[in-house]
Scaffold this motif. Structure first.
Motif, mmCIF file in Angstrom:
data_model
loop_
_atom_site.group_PDB
_atom_site.id
_atom_site.type_symbol
_atom_site.label_atom_id
_atom_site.label_comp_id
_atom_site.label_asym_id
_atom_site.label_seq_id
_atom_site.Cartn_x
_atom_site.Cartn_y
_atom_site.Cartn_z
ATOM 1 N N MET A 159 47.789 65.798 55.929
ATOM 2 C CA MET A 159 47.644 66.656 54.754
ATOM 3 C C MET A 159 46.779 66.014 53.676
ATOM 4 O O MET A 159 46.123 66.708 52.892
ATOM 5 C CB MET A 159 49.024 66.981 54.166
ATOM 6 N N THR A 160 46.756 64.696 53.630
ATOM 7 C CA THR A 160 45.982 64.004 52.588
ATOM 8 C C THR A 160 44.634 63.505 53.084
ATOM 9 O O THR A 160 43.898 62.870 52.328
ATOM 10 C CB THR A 160 46.796 62.806 52.055
ATOM 11 N N SER A 161 44.310 63.778 54.341
ATOM 12 C CA SER A 161 43.039 63.304 54.893
ATOM 13 C C SER A 161 41.881 64.168 54.401
ATOM 14 O O SER A 161 42.070 65.280 53.882
ATOM 15 C CB SER A 161 43.083 63.322 56.421
ATOM 16 N N SER A 162 40.665 63.674 54.597
ATOM 17 C CA SER A 162 39.465 64.425 54.199
ATOM 18 C C SER A 162 39.254 65.656 55.065
ATOM 19 O O SER A 162 38.493 66.557 54.708
ATOM 20 C CB SER A 162 38.239 63.511 54.281
ATOM 21 N N GLU A 163 39.926 65.707 56.219
ATOM 22 C CA GLU A 163 39.769 66.846 57.129
ATOM 23 C C GLU A 163 40.635 68.038 56.708
ATOM 24 O O GLU A 163 40.426 69.151 57.188
ATOM 25 C CB GLU A 163 40.167 66.427 58.557
ATOM 26 N N ALA A 164 41.627 67.802 55.831
ATOM 27 C CA ALA A 164 42.619 68.829 55.535
ATOM 28 C C ALA A 164 42.006 70.084 54.933
ATOM 29 O O ALA A 164 42.418 71.206 55.238
ATOM 30 C CB ALA A 164 43.686 68.255 54.595
ATOM 31 N N SER A 165 40.995 69.922 54.071
ATOM 32 C CA SER A 165 40.415 71.081 53.390
ATOM 33 C C SER A 165 39.746 72.040 54.356
ATOM 34 O O SER A 165 39.649 73.241 54.099
ATOM 35 C CB SER A 165 39.406 70.603 52.335
ATOM 36 N N LEU A 177 40.809 72.656 57.406
ATOM 37 C CA LEU A 177 41.757 73.195 58.374
ATOM 38 C C LEU A 177 42.610 74.326 57.825
ATOM 39 O O LEU A 177 43.281 75.013 58.593
ATOM 40 C CB LEU A 177 42.684 72.077 58.873
ATOM 41 N N GLY A 178 42.610 74.556 56.506
ATOM 42 C CA GLY A 178 43.450 75.605 55.930
ATOM 43 C C GLY A 178 44.921 75.358 56.204
ATOM 44 O O GLY A 178 45.634 76.243 56.691
ATOM 45 N N LEU A 179 45.395 74.147 55.909
ATOM 46 C CA LEU A 179 46.765 73.754 56.246
ATOM 47 C C LEU A 179 47.784 74.356 55.282
ATOM 48 O O LEU A 179 47.528 74.494 54.093
ATOM 49 C CB LEU A 179 46.891 72.228 56.232
ATOM 50 N N LYS A 180 48.947 74.719 55.823
ATOM 51 C CA LYS A 180 50.078 75.179 55.005
ATOM 52 C C LYS A 180 51.351 74.591 55.614
ATOM 53 O O LYS A 180 51.615 74.764 56.804
ATOM 54 C CB LYS A 180 50.161 76.704 54.968
ATOM 55 N N ARG A 181 52.110 73.903 54.793
ATOM 56 C CA ARG A 181 53.316 73.237 55.281
ATOM 57 C C ARG A 181 54.503 74.181 55.167
ATOM 58 O O ARG A 181 54.835 74.675 54.095
ATOM 59 C CB ARG A 181 53.573 71.967 54.474
ATOM 60 N N GLY A 227 42.606 76.976 61.403
ATOM 61 C CA GLY A 227 41.601 76.527 62.362
ATOM 62 C C GLY A 227 42.083 76.702 63.783
ATOM 63 O O GLY A 227 43.290 76.659 64.058
ATOM 64 N N ASP A 228 41.141 76.911 64.741
ATOM 65 C CA ASP A 228 41.553 77.076 66.125
ATOM 66 C C ASP A 228 42.064 75.739 66.663
ATOM 67 O O ASP A 228 41.726 74.670 66.153
ATOM 68 C CB ASP A 228 40.410 77.610 66.986
ATOM 69 N N PRO A 229 42.918 75.765 67.706
ATOM 70 C CA PRO A 229 43.556 74.534 68.180
ATOM 71 C C PRO A 229 42.583 73.430 68.575
ATOM 72 O O PRO A 229 42.825 72.257 68.294
ATOM 73 C CB PRO A 229 44.380 75.012 69.381
ATOM 74 N N GLY A 230 41.482 73.794 69.225
ATOM 75 C CA GLY A 230 40.527 72.768 69.623
ATOM 76 C C GLY A 230 39.930 72.049 68.426
ATOM 77 O O GLY A 230 39.763 70.818 68.431
ATOM 78 N N PHE A 231 39.627 72.817 67.358
ATOM 79 C CA PHE A 231 39.062 72.214 66.153
ATOM 80 C C PHE A 231 40.093 71.326 65.452
ATOM 81 O O PHE A 231 39.784 70.250 64.950
ATOM 82 C CB PHE A 231 38.591 73.325 65.209
ATOM 83 N N VAL A 232 41.356 71.785 65.438
ATOM 84 C CA VAL A 232 42.420 70.997 64.816
ATOM 85 C C VAL A 232 42.621 69.685 65.571
ATOM 86 O O VAL A 232 42.829 68.626 64.966
ATOM 87 C CB VAL A 232 43.733 71.804 64.762
ATOM 88 N N MET A 233 42.534 69.729 66.908
ATOM 89 C CA MET A 233 42.677 68.505 67.703
ATOM 90 C C MET A 233 41.611 67.489 67.306
ATOM 91 O O MET A 233 41.901 66.307 67.084
ATOM 92 C CB MET A 233 42.548 68.835 69.188
ATOM 93 N N GLY A 234 40.370 67.949 67.193
ATOM 94 C CA GLY A 234 39.287 67.041 66.825
ATOM 95 C C GLY A 234 39.454 66.490 65.423
ATOM 96 O O GLY A 234 39.196 65.301 65.165
ATOM 97 N N SER A 235 39.899 67.327 64.489
ATOM 98 C CA SER A 235 40.083 66.880 63.109
ATOM 99 C C SER A 235 41.233 65.879 63.005
ATOM 100 O O SER A 235 41.182 64.927 62.222
ATOM 101 C CB SER A 235 40.353 68.085 62.198
#
Length: 740
Positions: A581-587, A589-593, A603-611
């Protein structure tokens, strides 16, 4: 020594050789080292077969005469064989000679076909293939002249019939014909059959191969005058906007997505349901939806059809840009969308005829390879040129089919009729034709085909945009819940119309607000208060109380549960999710806890895996049930066709060498002035100079993929290069690389 094709080509001037290389581009891939190798390549069966596809009908008729006689033919005999004069056939014979399919002997008075021409045309004009048992031409003439009187009428009826006869080979008539040596019995896969020997067949025809020589096609009838000046162009603009609107209806598929057939495509019943929901005909709907498919706006996961991420960018574009995207995708595709739901043979020049299809054949499904056919886009371009040549004529299916049959005589007649019929329907759907007459958008479509994709899109968009009237940003609201737009809706008005059910379109739009339409807008994420504020700002007649009550009443019914988008879920220890959540990739990915150990992402699963990997984590792929899955299963829905369109384009590509440059190199090689430079040497020179070059990459099926690349390194028999278009690096074995 006998004169050869190479001798004939050496007598060509530069202009004629350039014409040959332009018409037969396969001869320059790679460039031959001299006229002799050029002639050898031009005489190869595969190359000759390709060359036949570039012949027009009279040229093919003459080629069939050469194939029928399978030897030298005098010009007078050639003219007689097609019932024409030597003056009529002269330009077409010159064309065949320019294409290196025939050449003259030493005297210049006899025409000699290349040997492969007979192989490429085994059944010219319905004649049988040559057999070793065939009588000689003199014996064949004697057989025909000595026929008994009772067989003379039958022989005359067989003169221009197909060489293979139907009926029992053991009937009394068959025995008479066999005894008279008019037919012969041959064994085939299905048993014995009767065949007219080629030499006998030619004798029955008195040496004539084609009863009439083809004449240039005639245009359709004169177009009827417009009742009101500019009416057709106005209808064309309306059709273009309607195409954009129909494509936008795929956004509603999420509520009840159409299923995917096992053989690919959409079931016919569902296609008709979706067309009705879009308030258009099935033919128009399938035409537009196929363009959306080719443009990558929709795809499937094997179970259902869904919109892709490209659709969001498409829906945000202007109506003119959306039409440009759809129109260009249609023009450059090999699909006949309007034929979905038909079978091969259903279509005639007058329309659809049920019950004439091949027995046992299933109807063609929309969004499947069954409505695709190689070469369609080339023939579609020809029909657009036909429109440009006769702008004041009606483009009827009959005249278009006649023009296609003239330009593409090797294509099946039934396929020609289907493509002409489909063209008239599909171009009406995109506004290129109006009541069979070319609109102002038709010339623009033809011109766009000569441009690169980005330039073509911008040009088509500008052509439509400059013809559209100024959009209006106001509406008229009535107490009966009617919404009237007195003109072309602007962006704000178009957004309001998403909350309505449109009942009429034309110079303006008439729509009606209903409980279902309000519920649909609220379900799409809209706000009731925002809608009422927008209506108050846009309405010239105020907002009726009954409309305000309806909107607020529907809004009160919403919110019992909340549903939001989430493409991926991520579970793990709280400390690891904190890190993500605090990484530079979080923005990105459109993360929601949702909980300390549960996070969702847009983000699609493949993109999330890479991030997640980029954030320093070691992710594990999981399927829909939560069980471990292979990472390749996490891909997103891919838009557009995956079979015919991509494969045919790749296999049709050739290295782009200007005919004049190719000729210069051939001439230099012929004169011994060209030192051959190997492929590795040329690649090393490009690497040293940091130059971009064009290469061809040969696949395992003999096709060639052409790329513009920046060579980076050459080592271990492998080339490492960067694709100029995608910017991606790749490595390929050097023996698979071709250079122009």
């Amino acid at each position: 020594m006998a004169r050869t094709l190479a001798d004939a080509l050496r007598e060509f001037d530069d202009a004629r050789l350039i014409e040959l290389l332009r018409a037969r581009q396969d001869l320059t891939s790679p460039i031959p080292h001299g006229i002799g190798p050029l002639a050898a390549r031009a005489a190869q069966p595969g190359s000759v077969h390709k060359a036949l596809g570039s012949l027009v009908l009279p040229e093919l008729q003459l080629a069939e005469v050469f194939a029928a006689y399978a030897g030298p033919v005098a010009p007078e005999q050639l003219a007689h064989a097609v019932n024409a004069s030597t003056e009529q056939i002269a330009p077409h014979v010159y064309r065949l000679a320019t294409l290196a399919l025939v050449y003259t002997d030493e005297s210049g008075r006899t025409l000699i076909p290349v040997r492969a021409l007979s192989e490429a045309l085994p059944h010219p004009a319905g004649l049988a293939p040559r057999l070793s048992s065939d009588p000689t031409p003199d014996d064949a003439r004697e057989i025909v002249e000595s026929l008994p009187a009772e067989l003379r009428e039958i022989a005359d009826s067989l003169a221009f019939a197909p060489a293979r006869l139907t009926g029992s080979p053991d009937s009394s008539l068959a025995r008479q014909l066999t005894k008279a040596r008019l037919v012969t019995k041959v064994n085939g896969p299905g048993g014995p059959r009767l065949l007219i020997p080629r030499t006998v067949h030619l004798a029955l025809r008195s040496g004539v191969v084609h009863r009439s020589f083809a004449h240039a096609p005639t245009p359709g009838p004169e177009a009827s005058p417009e009742r009101f000046e500019g009416a057709r162009d106005a209808q064309a603009l309306e059709a273009a906007l309607e195409a954009s609107r129909i494509a936008a209806t795929i956004a509603t598929w999420h509520a009840d997505p159409p299923s995917v057939l096992k053989r690919g495509g959409i079931p016919l019943r569902e296609a008709r349901r979706l067309a009705a929901a879009a308030h258009t005909s099935h033919e128009t709907w399938t035409s537009i939806i196929h363009a959306s498919w080719v443009g990558g706006l929709i795809g499937n996961d094997g179970e259902t059809w869904q919109v892709t991420r490209e659709f969001e960018e498409f829906s945000d574009a202007s109506p003119a840009r959306r039409w440009a995207d759809l129109c260009l995708a249609y023009l450059r595709s090999n699909y006949l969308g309007s034929l979905a739901g038909t079978r091969f043979g259903d279509v005639s020049l007058d329309g659809l005829h049920e019950g004439e299809a091949r027995t046992g054949e299933s109807p063609r499904a929309a969004l499947s390879a069954s409505v695709g056919r190689k070469g369609v886009k080339v023939r579609r371009r020809h029909m657009l040129r036909h429109l440009a040549d006769y702008p004041e004529r009606e483009a009827r299916a009959a005249s278009l089919a006649e023009s296609l049959a003239w330009a593409f005589p090797t294509v099946q007649r039934a396929a020609i009729i289907e493509e002409a019929y489909a063209f008239t329907r599909e171009t009406e759907a995109f506004g290129l034709l109006v009541d069979g007459v070319p609109s102002a958008l038709a010339p623009a479509a033809l011109e766009a085909l000569a441009c690169e994709e980005v330039e073509a899109l911008e040009y088509l968009e500008s052509v439509l945009a400059e013809r559209l009237p100024e959009p209006v940003e106001h509406v008229l609201l009535d107490s009966d819940l009617t919404v009237t737009v007195p003109g072309l809706p602007g962006p704000r008005v178009a957004a309001v119309l998403e909350w309505t059910d449109v009942t009429s379109r034309g110079a303006g739009v008439v729509a009606r607000v209903t409980g279902d339409s309000i519920a649909r807008g609220l379900s799409a994420g809209g706000s009731a208060d925002a809608l009422l504020d927008e209506l108050a700002a846009l309405s010239l007649t105020g907002v009726p109380d009954v409309l305000a009550y309806l909107v607020r009443d529907e809004a009160r019914k919403r919110g019992q549960v909340t549903v939001g988008p989430a493409t991926s879920f991520i579970t793990g220890e709280e400390e690891h999710l904190d890190r993500l959540m605090t990484s530079s990739e979080a923005s990105r990915l459109g993360l929601k806890r949702l909980a300390p150990t549960v996070v969702i992402s847009s983000g699609d699963p493949g993109f999330v895996m890479g991030s997640a990997r980029a954030a320093g984590l070691a992710p594990l792929a999981a399927g829909a049930s939560g069980a471990a899955a292979h990472e390749r299963m996490l891909g997103t829905v891919r838009g557009g066709p995956v079979g015919l369109e991509l494969e045919s384009d790749a296999r049709e590509q050739a290295l782009d060498v200007e005919p004049s440059e190719a000729l210069a190199r051939i001439r230099a090689a012929e004169a011994g002035r060209l030192d051959e430079v190997s492929v590795p040497q040329r690649l090393l020179a490009a690497i040293a100079d940091e130059h971009e070059i064009q290469i061809g990459i040969v696949d395992g099926r003999g096709g060639t993929r052409v790329l513009r690349v920046e060579p980076l390194a050459l080592e271990g028999g492998r080339l490492r290069a960067r694709d100029r278009e995608s910017g991606e690096e790749f490595t390929v074995l050097i023996h698979r690389v071709l250079l122009p």
